[in-house]
Structures are given as structure tokens and as C-alpha cells.
Design an enzyme around this catalytic site. Structure first.
Site, PDB file in Angstrom:
ATOM      1  N   ARG A 102     -17.689   3.756  18.760  1.00  0.00           N
ATOM      2  CA  ARG A 102     -19.412   3.785  19.108  1.00  0.00           C
ATOM      3  C   ARG A 102     -19.806   5.227  18.566  1.00  0.00           C
ATOM      4  O   ARG A 102     -19.537   6.212  18.778  1.00  0.00           O
ATOM      5  CB  ARG A 102     -19.472   3.901  20.739  1.00  0.00           C
ATOM      6  CG  ARG A 102     -19.087   2.613  21.328  1.00  0.00           C
ATOM      7  CD  ARG A 102     -19.492   2.445  22.562  1.00  0.00           C
ATOM      8  NE  ARG A 102     -19.572   3.654  23.460  1.00  0.00           N
ATOM      9  CZ  ARG A 102     -20.283   3.685  24.672  1.00  0.00           C
ATOM     10  NH1 ARG A 102     -20.947   2.512  25.159  1.00  0.00           N
ATOM     11  NH2 ARG A 102     -20.390   4.800  25.349  1.00  0.00           N
ATOM     12  N   THR A 106     -26.290   6.460  19.476  1.00  0.00           N
ATOM     13  CA  THR A 106     -26.654   5.133  20.120  1.00  0.00           C
ATOM     14  C   THR A 106     -25.865   4.216  20.962  1.00  0.00           C
ATOM     15  O   THR A 106     -26.500   3.282  21.224  1.00  0.00           O
ATOM     16  CB  THR A 106     -26.875   4.345  18.700  1.00  0.00           C
ATOM     17  OG1 THR A 106     -25.783   4.030  17.920  1.00  0.00           O
ATOM     18  CG2 THR A 106     -28.105   5.234  17.596  1.00  0.00           C
ATOM     19  N   ASP A 197     -14.169   9.080  29.245  1.00  0.00           N
ATOM     20  CA  ASP A 197     -14.018   8.474  27.822  1.00  0.00           C
ATOM     21  C   ASP A 197     -12.473   8.405  27.787  1.00  0.00           C
ATOM     22  O   ASP A 197     -11.451   8.952  28.115  1.00  0.00           O
ATOM     23  CB  ASP A 197     -14.190   9.543  26.700  1.00  0.00           C
ATOM     24  CG  ASP A 197     -14.125   8.787  25.445  1.00  0.00           C
ATOM     25  OD1 ASP A 197     -13.022   8.392  25.315  1.00  0.00           O
ATOM     26  OD2 ASP A 197     -14.761   9.025  24.532  1.00  0.00           O
ATOM     27  N   ASP A 200     -10.226   9.600  24.981  1.00  0.00           N
ATOM     28  CA  ASP A 200      -9.948  11.154  25.149  1.00  0.00           C
ATOM     29  C   ASP A 200      -9.107  11.275  26.024  1.00  0.00           C
ATOM     30  O   ASP A 200      -8.283  12.122  26.132  1.00  0.00           O
ATOM     31  CB  ASP A 200     -11.315  11.992  25.472  1.00  0.00           C
ATOM     32  CG  ASP A 200     -12.332  12.039  24.085  1.00  0.00           C
ATOM     33  OD1 ASP A 200     -11.803  11.453  23.212  1.00  0.00           O
ATOM     34  OD2 ASP A 200     -13.497  12.474  24.491  1.00  0.00           O
TER      35      ASP A 200
HETATM   36  C1  PRP Z   1     -14.687   2.729  23.710  1.00  0.00           C
HETATM   37  C2  PRP Z   1     -13.886   2.094  24.467  1.00  0.00           C
HETATM   38  C3  PRP Z   1     -14.547   0.397  23.978  1.00  0.00           C
HETATM   39  C4  PRP Z   1     -15.701   1.066  23.824  1.00  0.00           C
HETATM   40  C5  PRP Z   1     -16.665   0.256  24.794  1.00  0.00           C
HETATM   41  O1  PRP Z   1     -14.277   3.283  22.532  1.00  0.00           O
HETATM   42  O2  PRP Z   1     -12.659   2.059  24.271  1.00  0.00           O
HETATM   43  O3  PRP Z   1     -14.171   0.375  22.610  1.00  0.00           O
HETATM   44  O4  PRP Z   1     -16.127   2.282  23.853  1.00  0.00           O
HETATM   45  O5  PRP Z   1     -18.033   0.654  24.699  1.00  0.00           O
HETATM   46  P1  PRP Z   1     -19.075  -0.651  24.332  1.00  0.00           P
HETATM   47  O6  PRP Z   1     -18.891  -1.757  25.214  1.00  0.00           O
HETATM   48  O7  PRP Z   1     -20.417  -0.260  24.746  1.00  0.00           O
HETATM   49  O8  PRP Z   1     -19.072  -0.956  23.012  1.00  0.00           O
HETATM   50  P2  PRP Z   1     -14.882   4.238  21.676  1.00  0.00           P
HETATM   51  O9  PRP Z   1     -16.142   3.598  20.796  1.00  0.00           O
HETATM   52  O10 PRP Z   1     -15.369   5.466  22.328  1.00  0.00           O
HETATM   53  O11 PRP Z   1     -13.714   4.593  20.602  1.00  0.00           O
HETATM   54  P3  PRP Z   1     -12.312   5.238  20.819  1.00  0.00           P
HETATM   55  O12 PRP Z   1     -11.469   4.222  21.451  1.00  0.00           O
HETATM   56  O13 PRP Z   1     -11.739   5.742  19.497  1.00  0.00           O
HETATM   57  O14 PRP Z   1     -12.445   6.438  21.705  1.00  0.00           O
HETATM   58  N1  URA Z   2     -16.128   4.267  26.610  1.00  0.00           N
HETATM   59  C1  URA Z   2     -15.455   4.702  27.521  1.00  0.00           C
HETATM   60  O1  URA Z   2     -14.341   5.265  27.163  1.00  0.00           O
HETATM   61  N2  URA Z   2     -15.757   5.158  28.668  1.00  0.00           N
HETATM   62  C2  URA Z   2     -17.208   4.741  28.982  1.00  0.00           C
HETATM   63  O2  URA Z   2     -17.509   5.032  30.189  1.00  0.00           O
HETATM   64  C3  URA Z   2     -17.856   3.795  28.178  1.00  0.00           C
HETATM   65  C4  URA Z   2     -17.477   3.793  26.923  1.00  0.00           C
END
Ligand code: PRP
Ligand code: URA
Length: 205
Positions: A102, A106, A197, A200
């Protein structure tokens, strides 16, 4: 059956530890693994079986085995934390990877990697611990549909009502299995109360 919220005391117990801001990241992998196994058990409850005759040491009997090939697809990166829980219970499952991230401003997910095995006729199990806006899951489901997946199941630890509603309307045949449906998204599209997150916290970044 588009949405199942798993109501199980042990799932709630583990999820509460995952949510707790005091839980250190070194506990996160085991907690994620254990929660995923409970969610997977529910997600696979109604998978199609085909009959199989076997012999026990005592006599012949009619058993059953999973009828369709399974492809498990963790969404990078946080979904990786759920993978070993699934391959442990489904050692024959093939594994595909979809990388989505993400945008911090945005909250729109950008695809940066996709490597899938043959999906034709398969049951695809998507692993992504957080379902927030539903944008990441939407892209993953579209990849899998385009590759010919017959059935798609999405397993997540926590879902926002906004994201769940969006996916149910957009993909009524996809089964979402969640550990909890939370209150809402905040202005930055993070889930409340959520757990922050996930990536993280899982990887200590
Ligand atoms: C997080 C999570 C999902 C996404 C959900 O990933 O693991 O994949 O956000 O959000 P959405 O439903 O609004 O699309 P992120 O993009 O933070 O990547 P990461 O797993 O690499 O931290
Ligand atoms: N991705 C995350 O890891 N946490 C949230 O709350 C939303 C998106």
C-alpha cells in the site's frame, strides 16, 4: 457463504495477544502461526471430498480425500507469517506469491511481484492477516481468477467492515474467513482497534 467470522475461545485469546501493543515481535511469528491453523481449520471445513477406499490394519473401509488441488498464496509481505501454518497441515499444497504494497499516502496497493503455479481447477487459499480497504485482496483475487482458480478462500486475522463489505459485493463467490471484524478504518485506512501494521510487528521493522 461469503464471510465467516471464527468464534473460538483460543482464536480470541491469540488475537488479543497479537493486538496487545506490549507483545514483542519475537512472539509474533508463533502467535500468527497458531492463529492461522485455527482459521485454516474453519476455512477448509466444507472443501469437496472424493471417496477413497483404504485398508486399516483391521479391515477395508471407505475414507475420503480432498478432491481439488490446493494452492496457497501468501500476500507479501505480512502473509508470509501465515504460510508455514498452512503447509504444515496441507503438505501437498503448491505455493504462489503475490507482492503488494500500500502507498503510505493513498493506501492504494501497488503490485510488485507475482509468481503462481498452475491454478486451473485449484482451490486457492489467500493468506493476508489484514483486510482493510480490500484493495490488496481485490488485486490478488483478480490475479487468481485470471489464472483459472476454481474456488477462492481468503484467510485474514482482522477485517475492517468496509473492506469485507467491498469484497463481498465485488466477489460474492469468494469465502472470507476472519478472526474478527473490527469497528472501522481511520483516516489513514488503518483498522480500529486493529493491531497496527502487521508486517512491521511481524518482522520488527
Ligand atoms: C498490509 C496488509 C495487507 C494490506 C491490507 O500490507 O498486510 O496486505 O495492507 O490493506 P488493504 O485492504 O487496504 O489493501 P502492506 O501494504 O502494509 O504491506 P506489507 O505486508 O509489506 O507490510
Ligand atoms: N495494514 C495493516 O498492517 N494494518 C492495518 O490496520 C491496515 C492495513
Amino acid at each position: 457463504m461469503p464471510l465467516t467470522v471464527v468464534e473460538h475461545a483460543l482464536a480470541t485469546h491469540i488475537l488479543t495477544q497479537l493486538r496487545d501493543e506490549m507483545t514483542p515481535f519475537e512472539q509474533y511469528r508463533a502467535l500468527t502461526h497458531n492463529l492461522t491453523q485455527i482459521l485454516l481449520t474453519e476455512a477448509t471445513r466444507h472443501l469437496l471430498l472424493s471417496p477413497k477406499t483404504i485398508r486399516t490394519p483391521m479391515e477395508e473401509m471407505s475414507g475420503a480425500e480432498l478432491a481439488k488441488p490446493i494452492v496457497v498464496v501468501p500476500i507479501l509481505r505480512a502473509g508470509l507469517g501465515m504460510l508455514s501454518a498452512v503447509t504444515e497441515l496441507l503438505p501437498n499444497a503448491h505455493v504462489g506469491y503475490i507482492g503488494l504494497q500500500r502507498d503510505e499516502e493513498t493506501a492504494v496497493a501497488r503490485s510488485y511481484y507475482c509468481k503462481l503455479p498452475d491454478m486451473a481447477g485449484a482451490t486457492a487459499i489467500i493468506l493476508d492477516p489484514m483486510l482493510a480497504t480490500g484493495g490488496s485482496a481485490e488485486q490478488a483475487i483478480m490475479y487468481l481468477q485470471a489464472e483459472g482458480a476454481e474456488q477462492i478462500i481468503l484467510i485474514c486475522a482482522v477485517a475492517a467492515p468496509e473492506g469485507a463489505a467491498y469484497l463481498i459485493e465485488r466477489f460474492p463467490d469468494t469465502h472470507i474467513v476472519a478472526g474478527a471484524i473490527d469497528r472501522r478504518l481511520n483516516e489513514q485506512k488503518y483498522i480500529l482497534p486493529g493491531l497496527g501494521d502487521f508486517g512491521d510487528r511481524l518482522f520488527g521493522t
